[in-house]
Design a protein around this motif. Structure first.
Motif, PDB file in Angstrom:
ATOM      1  N   MET A   1      43.168  33.502 -11.812  1.00 46.34           N
ATOM      2  CA  MET A   1      43.716  32.301 -12.407  1.00 46.34           C
ATOM      3  C   MET A   1      42.570  31.421 -12.883  1.00 46.34           C
ATOM      4  O   MET A   1      41.572  31.252 -12.190  1.00 46.34           O
ATOM      5  CB  MET A   1      44.563  31.560 -11.372  1.00 46.34           C
ATOM      6  N   ASN A   2      42.752  30.860 -14.049  1.00 46.09           N
ATOM      7  CA  ASN A   2      41.778  29.951 -14.624  1.00 46.09           C
ATOM      8  C   ASN A   2      42.093  28.533 -14.146  1.00 46.09           C
ATOM      9  O   ASN A   2      43.188  28.037 -14.363  1.00 46.09           O
ATOM     10  CB  ASN A   2      41.847  30.041 -16.150  1.00 46.09           C
ATOM     11  N   MET A  24      43.810  25.308  -3.878  1.00 43.22           N
ATOM     12  CA  MET A  24      44.602  26.008  -4.888  1.00 43.22           C
ATOM     13  C   MET A  24      44.768  27.486  -4.545  1.00 43.22           C
ATOM     14  O   MET A  24      45.715  28.125  -4.996  1.00 43.22           O
ATOM     15  CB  MET A  24      43.971  25.859  -6.272  1.00 43.22           C
ATOM     16  N   GLN A  25      43.890  28.028  -3.727  1.00 36.42           N
ATOM     17  CA  GLN A  25      44.045  29.412  -3.282  1.00 36.42           C
ATOM     18  C   GLN A  25      45.320  29.581  -2.478  1.00 36.42           C
ATOM     19  O   GLN A  25      45.935  30.644  -2.494  1.00 36.42           O
ATOM     20  CB  GLN A  25      42.837  29.850  -2.457  1.00 36.42           C
ATOM     21  N   HIS A  38      45.607  23.174 -14.469  1.00 38.87           N
ATOM     22  CA  HIS A  38      44.779  22.036 -14.863  1.00 38.87           C
ATOM     23  C   HIS A  38      45.021  20.907 -13.866  1.00 38.87           C
ATOM     24  O   HIS A  38      46.149  20.440 -13.709  1.00 38.87           O
ATOM     25  CB  HIS A  38      45.127  21.576 -16.279  1.00 38.87           C
ATOM     26  N   VAL A  39      43.964  20.494 -13.180  1.00 38.27           N
ATOM     27  CA  VAL A  39      44.050  19.452 -12.160  1.00 38.27           C
ATOM     28  C   VAL A  39      43.280  18.238 -12.657  1.00 38.27           C
ATOM     29  O   VAL A  39      42.138  18.354 -13.097  1.00 38.27           O
ATOM     30  CB  VAL A  39      43.463  19.941 -10.811  1.00 38.27           C
ATOM     31  N   HIS A  55      50.505  26.757 -15.308  1.00 37.33           N
ATOM     32  CA  HIS A  55      51.192  27.602 -16.279  1.00 37.33           C
ATOM     33  C   HIS A  55      51.355  28.979 -15.659  1.00 37.33           C
ATOM     34  O   HIS A  55      50.373  29.621 -15.294  1.00 37.33           O
ATOM     35  CB  HIS A  55      50.400  27.699 -17.581  1.00 37.33           C
ATOM     36  N   ALA A  56      52.606  29.406 -15.519  1.00 37.96           N
ATOM     37  CA  ALA A  56      52.902  30.700 -14.915  1.00 37.96           C
ATOM     38  C   ALA A  56      53.777  31.501 -15.879  1.00 37.96           C
ATOM     39  O   ALA A  56      54.339  30.952 -16.830  1.00 37.96           O
ATOM     40  CB  ALA A  56      53.624  30.512 -13.587  1.00 37.96           C
ATOM     41  N   CYS A  57      53.896  32.781 -15.608  1.00 38.05           N
ATOM     42  CA  CYS A  57      54.791  33.626 -16.395  1.00 38.05           C
ATOM     43  C   CYS A  57      56.216  33.154 -16.161  1.00 38.05           C
ATOM     44  O   CYS A  57      56.708  33.197 -15.047  1.00 38.05           O
ATOM     45  CB  CYS A  57      54.646  35.087 -15.990  1.00 38.05           C
TER      46      CYS A  57
END
Length: 107
Positions: A1-2, A24-25, A38-39, A55-57
């Motif tokens: 994940m970016n 976030m992990q 984006h945080v 943003h997820a699928c």
């Protein structure tokens, strides 16, 4: 994940950036289909605000938290995101697959 972390009226220090990445992990562990996040960390007088868009699928998740301490705001933000990802994952799961397997084994 970016993961993109930015600060508004705040100097992002390495410990703060590492803390967000570590937390976030926890969200990534529950839902592996996340594309990017984006945080944004903001300070306005005594209000410390943390907000995130993931943003997820299949959809986007957004959460924000306001506390007196930035680390507490990040913790509350991650709790909210974690709850949303578990709910999103449950909704996206195919519940009819269990019924199909049940009928196959009965025959």
């Amino acid at each position: 994940m970016n993961l993109n972390i930015s600060g508004h009226h705040l100097d992002l220090t390495d410990p703060l950036r590492d803390y967000v990445q570590l937390k976030m992990q926890r969200v990534e562990r529950h839902f592996d289909k996340m594309l990017d996040a984006h945080v944004v960390l903001t300070v306005e007088k005594q209000r410390h605000k943390a907000e995130a868009t993931v943003h997820a699928c299949g959809g986007n998740l957004h959460a924000e938290a306001v506390e007196g301490d930035m680390y507490a705001a990040i913790d509350q933000l991650i709790d909210r995101l974690d709850r949303q990802t578990r709910k999103f994952k449950e909704l996206s799961r195919d519940h009819h697959a269990k019924e199909a397997q049940k009928h196959v084994f009965e025959q």
